[in-house]
Structure formats: structure tokens, C-alpha cells
Enzyme design. Structure first.
Site, PDB file in Angstrom:
ATOM      1  N   ILE A  88      47.239  71.428  60.529  1.00 35.10           N
ATOM      2  CA  ILE A  88      48.122  71.762  59.416  1.00 35.10           C
ATOM      3  C   ILE A  88      49.078  72.903  59.736  1.00 35.10           C
ATOM      4  CG2 ILE A  88      48.103  72.811  57.085  1.00 35.10           C
ATOM      5  CD1 ILE A  88      45.812  71.010  56.372  1.00 35.10           C
ATOM      6  N   SER A 107      46.690  76.607  67.243  1.00 35.54           N
ATOM      7  CA  SER A 107      47.470  75.503  66.690  1.00 35.54           C
ATOM      8  C   SER A 107      46.498  74.459  66.159  1.00 35.54           C
ATOM      9  CB  SER A 107      48.375  74.886  67.756  1.00 35.54           C
ATOM     10  OG  SER A 107      49.105  73.795  67.227  1.00 35.54           O
ATOM     11  N   ALA A 108      46.523  74.266  64.845  1.00 37.26           N
ATOM     12  CA  ALA A 108      45.630  73.298  64.206  1.00 37.26           C
ATOM     13  C   ALA A 108      46.460  72.160  63.622  1.00 37.26           C
ATOM     14  CB  ALA A 108      44.789  73.985  63.134  1.00 37.26           C
ATOM     15  N   ASP A 130      33.529  77.780  54.725  1.00 36.17           N
ATOM     16  CA  ASP A 130      33.662  77.387  56.125  1.00 36.17           C
ATOM     17  C   ASP A 130      33.356  78.584  57.020  1.00 36.17           C
ATOM     18  OD1 ASP A 130      34.160  75.677  58.235  1.00 36.17           O
ATOM     19  OD2 ASP A 130      36.323  75.982  58.210  1.00 36.17           O
TER      20      ASP A 130
END
Length: 422
Positions: A117, A114-115, A271
Site C-alpha cells: 500500500i 516498500s509494502a 498487529d
């Protein structure tokens, strides 16, 4: 009606922001006074999605921000408390606009991640494939737009009140952040990135690396359904040894794949932290999460290539010329003076010949520090570097860390198995 509704949400968001800032101010008055970089980082994490992403932008942008802030914001983790599955399921249902039972055999209600966004859930399609579903959290885009418009207006005000800061282009930085963040909110763009990278792998005959397959029939702007990979992060050396006999060879494959993308793909993965590079159970390298990508012009890449080549042979004049090619300036830069300052930096670091050993043999912090010092010297000579240059440097730093874990004997800058400049 939609405009009024969004305006109300925007006003509420500004109110939330003011509340968090006031609490921070009260704590400061009461004596809770951590170092300023840490205080700002903690405040950003309290403010949520936009500011967490802003913190990560700072962490990856040594060309824009002071070293102490770049280092502090390395701790700005993009992890948040999961939302109830009922909320995420409703978004999924609304986006796909058909009974979920027709698409998925089951969906795990406990998220894998769960981030700020999105939230990720494991699932299985009715056709039997194991997948992960990336579901955008409710209201994220409106929060981002509200916050970023507020930041943009604040930046323009600061530039007006302090004209000397206009050259740093605070408003330009906010615009760049807004562009990248809004791209992250469009999962169609991310799915297209995945497909394009797969085409690049096929075109170059690279069967040792892969990306997740996208399932278009259950993908939308706010939902991304893709193949589930089973493996471990690139730094899990013990498990990697179970999957393949030569971890060093695996790392070289990952690095060569990324290096090739710089010139043979429309973009590069911007990334490549350990969570986004996996060693799969069959030994292949899995590249995941293409929400952040970079694009670099041929001219800028030539400058970066020259920069690396000069580091390899300790050519300070070449490093200076490359930095001038990459950077943006409003004045004439004396290449020899810049080269002399870089040479003095190396001498201060007590570097032995050949000079590039500093970048290859030092500890992570030393590598990070010397690159940021070189950038800072360039800025002292009037050079300002584009964000893509900072992104490229950041990925090189990641790979340097992987070398220390998986292949400590590998010389990143001279090993002929690495196609860094091709």
C-alpha cells in the site's frame, strides 16, 4: 469523466487479474503443481496489494480458515519492489500542495521500506526533526475497490449456488476485509490512532512506552509524516541488552501496555509483530504502525478474560462457557459436551497438570496448534467466532514467541507482574 476513467482502470485491473490466473492455470497443466495452499499464496502475491492483504487476513484468522491455509499464509510477506522516488515525490508534492523545500530539509530517495500500500522514506524537517514519511502508492485505492467488489460478487454467487456455505458468510468476510483495507488507505485515521494511543499512555502515566509524534502540517489522507524512532525489533536480544539491563522487564512493559489498552483505550494494536514493536535506544518500548487496530466490546472482552482465566487453572467448563459467550451461534450449545471435547483435546496432547502449561511451555507451533484446535472444536459445536477474537488470539501468540526469545523462564499466564486481566 472521473467515473469513466475509474471504470477503464477497473476493467484493466480485471484483465490483469485474469492474465495472472491464466498463467497459474497453464503452469498447473504443464505439471507445476505445488500444494494447493502454497499455490494460492503464490498466486495472491502475484496479484498484488489486495490479495497480499487478503493473504495476511487469512494468516491472522484461524476462526475462518483451515489450519493448512492459516499456516501457509504466514509466509505472505507485505513487501514489494520499490517505486522510483520521482513517482512518490510527485504524490507527496500533490498531497501537501506546497514546495517540499518549505517542509523538508531533505528526503532520502532510497526507501526504508516498500509494502503493497505504501512506501516509507526517511527525511528531516526544516525545523530539524528526524522523521519518516509514509507515502501511499499510486492507484492503490482503485485497485483495492475493484478487486474487493469482484471478490464480493464472487462470494455472493458462491453463497447462492451453495446455500450451505451462507452460514460461513463469505460475503461478510469480504466486507470485513474491505472495511479494514480501506481504513489502512486513510492515513488521517492512522494519525488519529497514533494520537489516541499517546493520550492513553499519558492518561495511564505510562512513560516506559511511546508512539511516534505526528506532524499534522505535512500529513494528509495519503501522506503520513511522523517522528523517526531509532531502535531495534523486540526480538533482537543482543542489541536490547545494550539498551537496557533487563530484557525481561522490557517485555513485561510491552505486554502490560498492550493488555491495558484492551480496556482503557478505544482500540488495541492488532498487529504486534516484531517489526511493529521496537526497543528504543533509551530503553522505552515504541509501538509503531497503527494501520490495523481492533475494537472489542465489553461483553466480548469479559468472555476473553474468562477464557484466559480458565486456561490458567485448567477449567474446561469455564473455557467452554467463555467460548459460548464470545461466539455466535444459531443453535443451543451444550456447554458440558464442549468442555468434554476440550478436555479430550488436552489428553490427546499428553498434557500434564496444570493444563495451561501447554500454552506456556510448548513450542510456537504447539501453541498455535492448540489454540486453533480449540477454535475448531468450538466450530464443530456450532460456534462461529468474531474476527476480533481471532485478532486477540494472534497477538497472544506473538507475545508468546517474544517470551521464548527474551524471557524463557517467564510464565505468561501466572506471573503477577503481568496485568493480563486488568
Amino acid at each position: 469523466m472521473v467515473t469513466i476513467k475509474n471504470a477503464v482502470k477497473g476493467a484493466l485491473r480485471i484483465g490483469q487479474t485474469a492474465t495472472v490466473l491464466s498463467k497459474t492455470g497453464v503452469s498447473w497443466v504443464k505439471g507445476d503443481r505445488p500444494p494447493v495452499p502454497r499455490l494460492i499464496r503464490q498466486t495472491f502475491e502475484s496479484l498484488g496489494a489486495t490479495y497480499i492483504k487478503l493473504g495476511q487476513f487469512i494468516a491472522s484468522s484461524p476462526t475462518f480458515f483451515p489450519q493448512e491455509y492459516v499456516e501457509e499464509f504466514q509466509y505472505c510477506l507485505d513487501k514489494t519492489k520499490p517505486l522510483p522516488f520521482s513517482i512518490m515525490k510527485a504524490i507527496l508534492q500533490d498531497e501537501l500542495d506546497r514546495p517540499l523545500s518549505e517542509i523538508y530539509e531533505y528526503i532520502d530517495s532510497t526507501p526504508l521500506a516498500s509494502a503493497s500500500i505504501a512506501q516509507v522514506h526517511a527525511a528531516k524537517l526544516v525545523t530539524g526533526e528526524d522523521v519518516v514519511i509514509k507515502i501511499q502508492k499510486p492507484g492503490v485505492e482503485n485497485i483495492l475497490l475493484t478487486d474487493l467488489n469482484f471478490l464480493y460478487a464472487s462470494a455472493r454467487l458462491v453463497e447462492y449456488l451453495a446455500p450451505k456455505l451462507s452460514w460461513t458468510s463469505l460475503s461478510g468476510i469480504v466486507e470485513e476485509i474491505q472495511r479494514t483495507m480501506m481504513e489502512e488507505c486513510d492515513f488521517i485515521k492512522e494519525s488519529n490512532n497514533l494520537k489516541e494511543f499517546r493520550k492513553f499512555l499519558d492518561r495511564t502515566g505510562n512513560a516506559d512506552a511511546t508512539v511516534p509524534k505526528v506532524y499534522d502540517h505535512c500529513t494528509s489522507r495519503r501522506v503520513l509524516t511522523m517522528e523517526r524512532f531509532y531502535g531495534v525489533p523486540l526480538i533482537d536480544l543482543d542489541t536490547i541488552r545494550k539498551y537496557c539491563s533487563d530484557p525481561e522487564r522490557t517485555l513485561i512493559t510491552a505486554m502490560n501496555t498492550w493488555f491495558a489498552s484492551l480496556t482503557q483505550c478505544e482500540f488495541f494494536h492488532a498487529d504486534v509483530h516484531a517489526g511493529n514493536l521496537m526497543v528504543l535506544e533509551d530503553g522505552r518500548i515504541g509501538f509503531i504502525d497503527f494501520g490495523i487496530v481492533g475494537r472489542i466490546s465489553a461483553g466480548a472482552w469479559q468472555g476473553m478474560s474468562d477464557f484466559i482465566s480458565s486456561i490458567m487453572v485448567g477449567n474446561f467448563e469455564g473455557m467452554a462457557e467463555a467460548m459460548i459467550m464470545i461466539g455466535i451461534t444459531k443453535k443451543q450449545v451444550d456447554a458440558q459436551d464442549l468442555a468434554d471435547d476440550i478436555r479430550n483435546l488436552y489428553r490427546r496432547m499428553d498434557t500434564m497438570v496444570p493444563e495451561y502449561d501447554v500454552l506456556n511451555g510448548g513450542k510456537d507451533d504447539e501453541v498455535n496448534n492448540i489454540l486453533m484446535e480449540i477454535v475448531r472444536i468450538g466450530e464443530q459445536h456450532g460456534l462461529h467466532f468474531p474476527r476480533e477474537f481471532a485478532l486477540l488470539l494472534k497477538q497472544f501468540l506473538y507475545f508468546d514467541r517474544y517470551v521464548h526469545v527474551l524471557a524463557p523462564e517467564l510464565d505468561m499466564f501466572v506471573d503477577d507482574r503481568l496485568n493480563m486481566l486488568h
